[in-house]
Motif scaffolding. Structure first.
Motif: not given
Length: 231
Positions: A36-39, A42-52, A56-63
């Motif tokens: 979310r920070a990268f997306l 906020v607190g990180r440079p805007l980088n939507r590919p990294v955010a995705e 995805r990693q979090a979602c794949d892990g059932a978060d």
């Protein structure tokens, strides 16, 4: 003012640093927070590919939050990405919302149904599929899905669907869903007894609109003792 801005940025960076450390340690919620920070930049440079990738990693892990954040971002109609990938990304966003729904987030079920109904650039919507998703979420206990299902049915213009919409909203109102009480009122204008009952229940559920409607109904009544009209 500039000092306050700098301090705020440092605070946001510390939060992102904490999320990154947690993610590196295998905490999926940390990965979601970092994504979310990268997306949002906020607190990180805007980088939507990294955010995705992180989401995805979090979602794949059932978060479930990771699935929801990624899914909602992918189906945003004004999101700027390469045109050739938009339809595919939209479909993947629907899948992510569906995963969040399957993980128990009933709000995500409604988000998924809305994305399915309105479709990519309004050209690929599937109302029947959306209604089926809303039915399932409503049966699982989602008040929002029940209200949105009723709205879909009412819009159809079919008599049977309209009756089902009223039945759904009456059930919602009787169980204490104030918004359901408000939503049913335009559909039952010709049924004075039911309208009064629904307005009364909505008012008891702390709906200001229902209290107002109930007051209007009571003042419009020409019969009954004065104290009833006073109420």
């Amino acid at each position: 003012h500039s000092r306050a801005v700098v301090m705020g940025q440092r605070f946001e960076q510390r939060i992102a640093d904490t999320a990154e450390a947690a993610c590196d340690a295998g905490d999926l919620q940390g990965c979601t927070a970092l994504g979310r920070a990268f997306l949002e930049g906020v607190g990180r440079p805007l980088n939507r590919p990294v955010a995705e990738l992180l989401l995805r990693q979090a979602c794949d892990g059932a978060d479930v939050e990771g699935c929801l954040v990624l899914g909602k971002w992918l189906v945003e109609p004004d999101r700027v990405i390469v045109e050739s990938w938009q339809a595919e990304a939209y479909a993947y966003g629907i899948a992510m919302l569906g995963r969040a729904c399957g993980l128990g987030d009933l709000g995500a079920c409604s988000e998924q149904a809305n994305a399915v109904e309105f479709g990519f650039k309004a050209a690929m919507g599937d109302l029947a599929a959306a209604v089926a998703l809303r039915r399932q979420a409503c049966a699982s206990g989602s008040d929002r899905a029940c209200r949105e299902l009723a709205a879909s049915l009412a819009r159809s213009g079919e008599e049977a669907a309209g009756k089902e919409a009223i039945d759904l909203l009456e059930r919602q109102c009787r169980k204490g869903d104030a918004r359901g009480c408000e939503q049913i009122m335009p559909l039952i204008a010709q049924n004075a007894a039911l309208a009064q009952n629904m307005a009364d229940l909505g008012c008891r559920a702390d709906s200001a609109a229902s209290c107002f409607a109930y007051g209007e109904i009571l003042f419009a009544a020409d019969s009954g003792p004065p104290e009833r009209r006073e109420a």
